[in-house]
Design a protein around this motif. Sequence first.
Motif, short mmCIF file in Angstrom:
data_model
loop_
_atom_site.label_atom_id
_atom_site.label_comp_id
_atom_site.label_asym_id
_atom_site.label_seq_id
_atom_site.Cartn_x
_atom_site.Cartn_y
_atom_site.Cartn_z
N SER A 1 113.30 20.01 74.03
CA SER A 1 112.18 20.03 73.36
C SER A 1 110.80 19.54 74.63
CB SER A 1 111.95 18.43 72.63
OG SER A 1 112.59 18.24 71.70
N GLU A 2 109.14 20.32 74.45
CA GLU A 2 108.44 20.07 75.24
C GLU A 2 107.67 18.22 74.95
OE1 GLU A 2 106.13 21.62 77.69
OE2 GLU A 2 107.08 23.02 76.22
N LYS A 3 107.96 17.48 74.23
CA LYS A 3 107.61 15.80 74.22
C LYS A 3 107.83 15.15 72.97
CE LYS A 3 103.14 16.93 71.89
NZ LYS A 3 102.15 16.48 71.79
N PRO A 4 108.25 13.82 73.04
CA PRO A 4 108.67 13.17 71.73
C PRO A 4 108.45 13.83 70.44
CG PRO A 4 108.85 11.66 73.98
CD PRO A 4 107.49 13.12 74.06
N PHE A 5 108.61 13.61 69.35
CA PHE A 5 108.71 13.39 68.06
C PHE A 5 107.33 13.33 68.04
CE2 PHE A 5 111.78 10.33 68.00
CZ PHE A 5 111.63 10.12 66.96
N GLU A 6 106.84 13.06 67.02
CA GLU A 6 105.82 11.96 66.09
C GLU A 6 105.27 11.56 65.06
OE1 GLU A 6 102.02 14.21 67.28
OE2 GLU A 6 102.13 13.70 69.38
N LEU A 7 105.15 10.69 64.54
CA LEU A 7 105.42 10.27 63.09
C LEU A 7 104.15 9.66 62.80
CD1 LEU A 7 108.66 8.22 62.71
CD2 LEU A 7 108.44 10.86 61.63
N ALA B 1 107.06 14.01 60.25
CA ALA B 1 107.74 14.22 61.68
C ALA B 1 107.33 15.64 61.90
CB ALA B 1 109.41 14.25 61.41
N LYS B 2 107.15 15.24 63.43
CA LYS B 2 106.97 16.59 63.69
C LYS B 2 107.20 16.44 65.51
CE LYS B 2 102.85 19.74 65.69
NZ LYS B 2 100.79 19.87 65.02
N LEU B 3 108.01 18.00 65.50
CA LEU B 3 109.16 18.40 67.02
C LEU B 3 108.77 19.14 67.67
CD1 LEU B 3 110.49 16.63 64.17
CD2 LEU B 3 112.85 17.34 65.47
#
Length: 219
Positions: free
Chosen positions: A85-91, A7-9
Motif C-alpha cells: 500500500s502507498e498509504k493507509p486506507f480512507e473512509l 473505502a478507498k485503498l
Amino acid sequence: MPIVAIAKLFAKPGQRDDIIERLKPEAEYVKNEELTTSAYYFFKPEEEENSLLGLEIYESMENIETVHMQSAPFKTMVDSATPVSEKPFELEFFEPADVGFLTRPGFSTLQAPDVFLLQVYFVVKPGTREKVLSYMNEIAKDVWEKEDGCFSYYYAKSIDNPDKFMIFERYVDRPALEVTHRTGAKFLEMFKRLDDEDLVVSKFIYNCYESGVGFLARD
C-alpha cells in the motif's frame, strides 16, 4: 442508524491486484460471520489504476468500530496489505437516502469482467438536497421498472456535508449505461430539471469494474 462507508485503498504502483487478493479471505469472513455488515463490495476505478474502492454498509458506527475493525481477519488483512500500500486506507461516511435499490434479487454477488459501475458524487446548492433526491427518486423508480440491465442504483447522503450525496450504479455492461440508461426519457427529463434550476454545484464520477471481491446482499 445504518452507516454506508466508502473505502478507498491505495496500492503501490502495479500492486492493486495484490491488495485484491489480500481482501478476499476477509471479505468471505465478513459475509459468513459478520452478519451485522450487510454489504462489503469492492470495485476498480478506471481513472486511478492503483486505487480500489469499496461500498460497505454497517448496522451502526459502533458496529464498524467494535465489530468489524476489531475482528482478527480485518487486522490480518490490514497487516498483509500494508507492504503493498502507498498509504493507509480512507473512509467517508454516508447514510442511506431511501432512494433507489442496492441490488436486484440474484445479482448481489455477481462478479463478471463486463459488469460496469459508476460511483458518482454530487454537491448541490445549500438546502436543495432533498429536492434533488426527489428528482433522483423518479429516475430510480423508472430504472427499476424498465432497465433490467441495471443491477444497482443506490443513493446515500453524506453525514458530514448536508449538500453532498453519493450514487452507486452497476450495469450488465457499459452500453447498458451509455446506450440505454443515459438516453432514457425520465433520465433526460430529470437532469434537464437539475440544469434548468441550476441545482448542482459540482459532480465527480468514477468509472469502474468489479474486482471479484465482496457482496451486496445475502441472497
